[in-house]
Design an enzyme around this catalytic site. Sequence first.
Site, PDB file in Angstrom:
ATOM      1  N   LYS A 164       0.841  -1.200   0.000  1.00  0.00           N
ATOM      2  CA  LYS A 164       0.000   0.000   0.000  1.00  0.00           C
ATOM      3  C   LYS A 164       0.876   1.250   0.000  1.00  0.00           C
ATOM      4  O   LYS A 164       1.992   1.214   0.514  1.00  0.00           O
ATOM      5  CB  LYS A 164      -0.883   0.018   1.263  1.00  0.00           C
ATOM      6  N   ARG A 168     -10.396 -11.471   1.905  1.00  0.00           N
ATOM      7  CA  ARG A 168     -11.197 -12.563   1.335  1.00  0.00           C
ATOM      8  C   ARG A 168     -10.474 -13.893   1.425  1.00  0.00           C
ATOM      9  O   ARG A 168     -11.079 -14.948   1.500  1.00  0.00           O
ATOM     10  CB  ARG A 168     -11.598 -12.203  -0.102  1.00  0.00           C
TER      11      ARG A 168
END
Length: 513
Positions: free
Chosen positions: A275, A349
Amino acid sequence: MNFELLSMDLAAAAQLPCDALVVLVPTPFKPQADEVSVLIQDALDAGDLETKPGKILSLYRPLQAQADRLILVGAGTASLAHIRTAITSACSGVKSSSKVKNLVISLALLPETKGAVFTAMNAVADVSYTYTTTKSKPEPRLLRQVVVAVQGGKEMAAEFKQAQACIAGVEFAKEWANRPANHSTPTQLADAAQGLTNSFKNSSKTGPKMSCEVLGPKEVAKLGMGSFMAVAQGTQEPLRFIVLEYIGSPSVKSAAPNVLVGKGITFDTGGISLKPAAEMDEMKFDMSGAASVLGVFKALSVLKPHIRVVGLIPTCENMPGGRALKPGDVITSMSGQTIEVLNTDAEGRLILCDALTYAERFKPRAVVDVATLTGACVISLGNLRSGLFSNSEDLASQITAAGDAAQDLCWRLPLDDDYAEGLKSNFADVANVGGRAGGAITAAKFLHRFATQYPWAHLDIAGTAWKSGANKGATGRPVPLLLEFLLRNQSAITFTADKPTPAKAKRAVKAKG
Ligand code: BES
Ligand code: MN
Ligand code: ZN
């Protein structure tokens, strides 16, 4: 902070000695036969007070009340949302004051509304909350005692009790979500979960029970949770899989439980798909789903309802490293489905899918997963409503209604199969990311493949779990929604998953085999 519910009119509330008396003034204003009502009428007539939600008029040592401070606050139409706004506005000054330790909130001028007491209590707890754990000179919350004064209080007793439990749960969730990642490692989260069960250790045979089992890397490997393990392989910090179970009474011991699954990424750097640096600190909140599940269990431990609930928390860090997962790697989930990891930052996920497969063993009545899953959900819904996805109309409307009642709102988004197009992979059964468009939905579609065996809902809390900016901090959401849902759902309502489309049915068979 201690709450008390008293049944009394405004005249009686004005006789209570306290540091501050907050009076909610709705439209239309119906004065009672007391001096504070006269004062309110005068102030309204003079235009010094408005009934717009949150508008304030403060008085010091008014002759009309025993309180040192009288805060009149507009409560709009007295809807739950307006009550929340009114209390938040009236009490935000109280937080910074070192003088207000005892507070009385009078709801006597409001029409009797279901949820008013619950909403008022949650709002005052929310504004007065203070985080102290990692400060060297902690300045704890000064507010000690809050009296909620209502007319016709007896029917409100259940609501009052639920609010007390809910607040304990919200504050537990806030505490763990707020802690920096080096003070809330997977191991520490597991210890916190175990700590919750301690108060149940000596409870009688017929009383409520809570248990906690913590699995480490070895056990998780044995279960075949290849997807979860892949996320954790870039860090030295060992993963944990936390299994909590609450059984409210022997009669519900073999009832089909509701299962809550919380995303527990204690820090999300993005992994090799790193990120950008700006605001990366906020990724300590990436275990807010897990914190909300812990919060619900805290609330259950206070309220002790006769229901059965299971909590599952996959927790680890998402770090880059010499052994970290790489873009393009193909991993095998517990369900047997292989996953091509195109972006290591779509890690939530990957840990949730194995927990969803694990959930099958409980033959659940419903499974609700809670996750700070996508930045796209923040773009869709902002910070007001959590994203809701479900394979069951029944379950979706139950959860929406619970959110409305608890003033912890969500909004349903679609799960059309065509949204899964982008998840196609040339090298595995499924890819972990689609395109940028509809990112919250493609993430939900990914999870959908693993939730084939039970009615399932997914709450994307990326926009609602914490606040950024000057008031940076966890919100404790969606503990109020989840608790309300579980309590409403304790009776004979059963959910049916909507009929699978042929494509879904095929996958379900494949996943099983
Ligand atoms: N934890 C983040 C989601 C997130 C981002 C929550 C910002 C709140 C604020 C999640 O693991 C993530 O990184 N998601 C990616 C998915 C993308 C790579 C498909 C995202 O949303 O950018
Ligand atoms: Mn991520
Ligand atoms: Zn994440």
